[in-house]
Design a protein around this motif. Structure first.
Motif, PDB file in Angstrom:
ATOM      1  N   LEU A  56      57.179  55.066  21.822  1.00  0.00           N
ATOM      2  CA  LEU A  56      56.001  54.206  21.854  1.00  0.00           C
ATOM      3  C   LEU A  56      55.077  54.485  20.673  1.00  0.00           C
ATOM      4  CD1 LEU A  56      55.231  54.360  25.683  1.00  0.00           C
ATOM      5  CD2 LEU A  56      55.929  52.323  24.420  1.00  0.00           C
ATOM      6  N   GLU A  57      54.866  55.746  20.382  1.00  0.00           N
ATOM      7  CA  GLU A  57      53.982  56.101  19.274  1.00  0.00           C
ATOM      8  C   GLU A  57      54.592  55.755  17.920  1.00  0.00           C
ATOM      9  OE1 GLU A  57      53.064  60.202  19.980  1.00  0.00           O
ATOM     10  OE2 GLU A  57      51.469  59.729  21.430  1.00  0.00           O
ATOM     11  N   SER A  58      55.919  55.737  17.854  1.00  0.00           N
ATOM     12  CA  SER A  58      56.593  55.408  16.598  1.00  0.00           C
ATOM     13  C   SER A  58      56.431  53.944  16.211  1.00  0.00           C
ATOM     14  CB  SER A  58      58.084  55.737  16.692  1.00  0.00           C
ATOM     15  OG  SER A  58      58.291  57.128  16.880  1.00  0.00           O
ATOM     16  N   TYR A  59      56.112  53.096  17.202  1.00  0.00           N
ATOM     17  CA  TYR A  59      56.011  51.662  16.919  1.00  0.00           C
ATOM     18  C   TYR A  59      54.585  51.153  17.088  1.00  0.00           C
ATOM     19  CZ  TYR A  59      60.973  51.768  16.360  1.00  0.00           C
ATOM     20  OH  TYR A  59      62.237  52.073  15.906  1.00  0.00           O
ATOM     21  N   GLY A  60      53.634  52.015  16.772  1.00  0.00           N
ATOM     22  CA  GLY A  60      52.256  51.566  16.628  1.00  0.00           C
ATOM     23  C   GLY A  60      51.385  51.605  17.856  1.00  0.00           C
ATOM     24  N   PHE A  61      51.820  52.315  18.904  1.00  0.00           N
ATOM     25  CA  PHE A  61      51.011  52.403  20.111  1.00  0.00           C
ATOM     26  C   PHE A  61      50.459  53.813  20.300  1.00  0.00           C
ATOM     27  CE2 PHE A  61      53.988  48.929  20.973  1.00  0.00           C
ATOM     28  CZ  PHE A  61      53.107  47.931  21.344  1.00  0.00           C
ATOM     29  N   LYS A  62      49.262  53.873  20.817  1.00  0.00           N
ATOM     30  CA  LYS A  62      48.674  55.142  21.205  1.00  0.00           C
ATOM     31  C   LYS A  62      48.765  55.259  22.717  1.00  0.00           C
ATOM     32  CE  LYS A  62      44.346  57.763  21.300  1.00  0.00           C
ATOM     33  NZ  LYS A  62      42.892  57.740  20.996  1.00  0.00           N
ATOM     34  N   VAL A  63      49.446  56.315  23.191  1.00  0.00           N
ATOM     35  CA  VAL A  63      49.574  56.542  24.628  1.00  0.00           C
ATOM     36  C   VAL A  63      48.307  57.254  25.092  1.00  0.00           C
ATOM     37  CG1 VAL A  63      50.930  57.579  26.476  1.00  0.00           C
ATOM     38  CG2 VAL A  63      52.093  56.653  24.463  1.00  0.00           C
ATOM     39  N   GLU A  64      47.407  56.501  25.719  1.00  0.00           N
ATOM     40  CA  GLU A  64      46.123  57.069  26.132  1.00  0.00           C
ATOM     41  C   GLU A  64      46.216  57.863  27.414  1.00  0.00           C
ATOM     42  OE1 GLU A  64      43.208  53.982  26.341  1.00  0.00           O
ATOM     43  OE2 GLU A  64      43.019  53.841  24.150  1.00  0.00           O
ATOM     44  N   ASP A  65      47.192  57.541  28.237  1.00  0.00           N
ATOM     45  CA  ASP A  65      47.343  58.263  29.503  1.00  0.00           C
ATOM     46  C   ASP A  65      48.798  58.198  29.927  1.00  0.00           C
ATOM     47  OD1 ASP A  65      46.464  59.726  31.759  1.00  0.00           O
ATOM     48  OD2 ASP A  65      46.401  57.898  32.957  1.00  0.00           O
ATOM     49  N   CYS A  66      49.237  59.239  30.593  1.00  0.00           N
ATOM     50  CA  CYS A  66      50.615  59.324  31.097  1.00  0.00           C
ATOM     51  C   CYS A  66      50.531  59.918  32.493  1.00  0.00           C
ATOM     52  CB  CYS A  66      51.455  60.187  30.162  1.00  0.00           C
ATOM     53  SG  CYS A  66      53.192  60.324  30.622  1.00  0.00           S
ATOM     54  N   ASP A 110      50.380  56.962  42.578  1.00  0.00           N
ATOM     55  CA  ASP A 110      50.607  57.525  43.911  1.00  0.00           C
ATOM     56  C   ASP A 110      51.733  56.785  44.619  1.00  0.00           C
ATOM     57  OD1 ASP A 110      48.583  59.327  43.568  1.00  0.00           O
ATOM     58  OD2 ASP A 110      47.064  58.132  44.606  1.00  0.00           O
ATOM     59  N   GLY A 111      52.661  57.563  45.165  1.00  0.00           N
ATOM     60  CA  GLY A 111      53.708  56.983  45.990  1.00  0.00           C
ATOM     61  C   GLY A 111      54.788  56.234  45.248  1.00  0.00           C
ATOM     62  N   TRP A 112      55.016  56.557  43.961  1.00  0.00           N
ATOM     63  CA  TRP A 112      56.050  55.834  43.235  1.00  0.00           C
ATOM     64  C   TRP A 112      56.895  56.792  42.416  1.00  0.00           C
ATOM     65  CZ3 TRP A 112      58.261  51.846  44.658  1.00  0.00           C
ATOM     66  CH2 TRP A 112      58.962  50.994  43.809  1.00  0.00           C
ATOM     67  N   PHE A 113      58.022  56.308  41.931  1.00  0.00           N
ATOM     68  CA  PHE A 113      58.962  57.128  41.176  1.00  0.00           C
ATOM     69  C   PHE A 113      58.739  57.041  39.670  1.00  0.00           C
ATOM     70  CE2 PHE A 113      61.070  55.937  45.150  1.00  0.00           C
ATOM     71  CZ  PHE A 113      61.536  57.158  45.610  1.00  0.00           C
ATOM     72  N   ASN A 114      57.723  56.300  39.256  1.00  0.00           N
ATOM     73  CA  ASN A 114      57.531  56.016  37.837  1.00  0.00           C
ATOM     74  C   ASN A 114      56.401  56.814  37.212  1.00  0.00           C
ATOM     75  OD1 ASN A 114      58.426  53.253  39.211  1.00  0.00           O
ATOM     76  ND2 ASN A 114      59.204  53.284  37.133  1.00  0.00           N
ATOM     77  N   VAL A 115      56.447  56.853  35.890  1.00  0.00           N
ATOM     78  CA  VAL A 115      55.325  57.291  35.077  1.00  0.00           C
ATOM     79  C   VAL A 115      54.706  56.045  34.460  1.00  0.00           C
ATOM     80  CG1 VAL A 115      54.632  58.549  32.996  1.00  0.00           C
ATOM     81  CG2 VAL A 115      56.339  59.534  34.509  1.00  0.00           C
ATOM     82  N   HIS A 116      53.373  56.005  34.428  1.00  0.00           N
ATOM     83  CA  HIS A 116      52.676  54.906  33.772  1.00  0.00           C
ATOM     84  C   HIS A 116      52.188  55.361  32.418  1.00  0.00           C
ATOM     85  CE1 HIS A 116      48.821  52.292  33.453  1.00  0.00           C
ATOM     86  NE2 HIS A 116      49.826  51.702  32.828  1.00  0.00           N
ATOM     87  N   TYR A 117      52.720  54.749  31.363  1.00  0.00           N
ATOM     88  CA  TYR A 117      52.272  55.011  30.004  1.00  0.00           C
ATOM     89  C   TYR A 117      51.231  53.945  29.657  1.00  0.00           C
ATOM     90  CZ  TYR A 117      56.593  57.741  29.911  1.00  0.00           C
ATOM     91  OH  TYR A 117      57.608  58.630  30.217  1.00  0.00           O
ATOM     92  N   LEU A 118      49.964  54.330  29.631  1.00  0.00           N
ATOM     93  CA  LEU A 118      48.886  53.400  29.316  1.00  0.00           C
ATOM     94  C   LEU A 118      48.671  53.392  27.805  1.00  0.00           C
ATOM     95  CD1 LEU A 118      46.561  51.543  30.091  1.00  0.00           C
ATOM     96  CD2 LEU A 118      45.160  53.582  30.497  1.00  0.00           C
ATOM     97  N   CYS A 119      48.936  52.251  27.189  1.00  0.00           N
ATOM     98  CA  CYS A 119      48.961  52.179  25.722  1.00  0.00           C
ATOM     99  C   CYS A 119      47.999  51.140  25.164  1.00  0.00           C
ATOM    100  CB  CYS A 119      50.367  51.833  25.223  1.00  0.00           C
ATOM    101  SG  CYS A 119      51.691  52.877  25.871  1.00  0.00           S
ATOM    102  N   ARG A 120      47.556  51.404  23.959  1.00  0.00           N
ATOM    103  CA  ARG A 120      46.821  50.437  23.146  1.00  0.00           C
ATOM    104  C   ARG A 120      47.355  50.518  21.725  1.00  0.00           C
ATOM    105  NH1 ARG A 120      41.997  48.742  25.865  1.00  0.00           N
ATOM    106  NH2 ARG A 120      41.449  50.130  27.597  1.00  0.00           N
ATOM    107  N   LYS A 121      47.029  49.515  20.943  1.00  0.00           N
ATOM    108  CA  LYS A 121      47.408  49.571  19.528  1.00  0.00           C
ATOM    109  C   LYS A 121      46.652  50.703  18.841  1.00  0.00           C
ATOM    110  CE  LYS A 121      48.535  44.701  18.579  1.00  0.00           C
ATOM    111  NZ  LYS A 121      48.188  43.528  17.757  1.00  0.00           N
ATOM    112  N   LYS A 122      47.338  51.382  17.935  1.00  0.00           N
ATOM    113  CA  LYS A 122      46.676  52.415  17.144  1.00  0.00           C
ATOM    114  C   LYS A 122      45.653  51.773  16.195  1.00  0.00           C
ATOM    115  CE  LYS A 122      50.395  55.849  17.108  1.00  0.00           C
ATOM    116  NZ  LYS A 122      51.354  56.617  16.272  1.00  0.00           N
TER     117      LYS A 122
END
Length: 434
Positions: free
Chosen positions: A408-418, A422-434
């Protein structure tokens, strides 16, 4: 000489422990023990304390997603013996077959009907009559459920019941229902077993295309709706700073790899001032999404059959919020898709990526109780559908936090939160443009 003795005479180097050389299907634990994750003895309804309160008796809600600190039941505390390995493989194989019957119980409505009896024992004929199914098939299914320690039988073996705590676990939106739906992946993905086998050969095909997975989008929509209907609007959307205000005032949103559109439809209903657009390459899934949206009179959502790699250039900066929920890893060329998403995301826009909560190094996933399930799911779907396309990267659904963040960071996004919803099997990568 019985089968066991004949085998040992022909293959004396094995020297298996007595408990692994019976002529039964496999070794059984002592009567007072139980397999990992399974309750104990069943006759007459006896056994260990229930996992949760009976229905209607209050208490904590059913588990949502993997419980905190849940460990892999097969994690060894020390050096493993031959007998322990044999028991583990026996449990794994037996559990695999039991999973097929559990999927059948879910899809035929047998679990729902047993739960409705509220623990009142019924004969196989009574259960068949109530469900409109053939008694002989119901009876054989009950055999699998009783010996699998899921359904109980009365002392005479003539009647059957689902204890209330198990009914609560299996039928209430949460981990139990998610696992029942997940069980349906086994018969679905087994249909491509021989094709996946051919892909292993050096001169075999690169992958198996989406055309061979007619049921997959419906499966994904069903299992995702367990979370979406419970937590999407209540906890997930509010967890993203500024998103609720943005959607309430009116925003343009894009769902990339939308499947049957469950996510977009829920959001469109909640935020009527915003517009939502879902994309997917499977026409059947898009048709289903359109049908559901029309039935719900949801006019601020549209769905298109479109390859995410081919989003038009004139969409530049069009969308304020973009989401890829369990879809990015399936894409053939994730680098191309991320460039497209970066292009169409508006300045100050938000990009949500949901991927399986795992590490990129498989050895760091040893204590994850669902890791082998997701690797197998990836082998039989996620990785191979990506590989089927020319130049497909085949990342798989276990490409992991480290590689996902780096990409994600290689293609111009800043991962603001990872974070893990609650209650899920996923990770949420919260991104914005750099």
């Amino acid at each position: 000489m019985d089968v066991r003795d004949q085998h040992s005479a022909n293959h004396p180097v094995m020297n298996l422990p007595p408990s692994l050389t019976t002529n039964r299907f496999g070794p059984s634990p002592p009567a007072h023990t139980s397999l990992p994750g399974m309750p104990g003895p069943q006759r007459g309804g006896h056994g260990p304390p229930p996992m949760g309160p009976p229905a209607g008796h209050g208490g904590p809600p059913p588990m949502m997603g993997p419980p905190p600190g849940m460990m892999n039941p097969f994690a060894a505390a020390g050096p493993e013996t031959l007998e322990q390995f044999g028991m583990r493989i026996t449990q794994t194989v037996t559990g695999g077959f039991l999973m097929l019957s559990m999927a059948m119980g879910h899809q035929t409505g047998l679990f729902d009907k047993l739960a409705s009896f509220e623990g009142d024992p019924k004969t196989s004929q009574e259960i068949a009559d109530e469900t409109g199914l053939k008694e002989r098939y119901v009876r054989e299914w009950l055999g699998a459920m009783v010996t699998g320690r899921i359904v109980n039988a009365t002392e005479d073996g003539k009647k059957f019941f689902l204890p209330p705590h198990r009914a609560l676990f299996l039928n209430t939106p949460g981990l139990g229902l998610e696992l029942l739906i997940l069980a349906s992946a086994l018969p679905m993905q087994s249909k491509v077993f021989n094709q996946i086998r051919e892909c292993f050969d050096k001169d075999g095909p690169r992958g198996v295309s989406y055309d061979n997975y007619q049921e997959f989008h419906h499966f994904m929509n069903r299992i995702s709706l367990v979370f979406w209907e419970r937590d999407l609007l209540k906890t997930f959307i509010p967890s993203i700073p500024g998103l609720t205000d943005m959607l309430e005032s009116g925003a343009s949103c894009l769902d990339v790899g939308c499947g049957e559109g469950g996510l977009s439809i829920l959001l469109a209903q909640r935020f009527p001032k915003s517009s939502f657009r879902g994309l997917d390459i499977i026409s059947a899934a898009i048709n289903d999404a359109k049908t559901v949206a029309a039935a719900k009179h949801t006019e601020n959502v549209t769905f298109d059959v479109m390859d995410a790699h081919e989003m038009p250039d004139d969409w530049e900066g069009r969308f304020n919020y973009i989401v890829c929920w369990d879809s990015l890893h399936d894409m053939a060329k994730v680098d191309v898709v991320l460039k497209k998403i970066h292009h169409v995301l508006a300045p100050g826009g938000i990009f949500s990526v949901l991927e399986v909560n795992a590490h990129s190094d498989c050895t760091k996933n040893m204590d994850n109780p669902f890791a082998s399930t997701f690797y197998t799911n990836s082998l039989f779907h996620c990785m191979t559908v990506s590989m089927a396309s020319e130049g497909g990267m085949g990342l798989g659904n276990m490409w992991g936090r480290e590689n996902t963040t780096k990409t994600l960071e290689s293609y111009g996004f800043k991962v603001e939160d990872c974070s893990v919803p609650d209650g899920w099997f996923n990770v949420h990568y919260l991104c914005r443009k750099k």
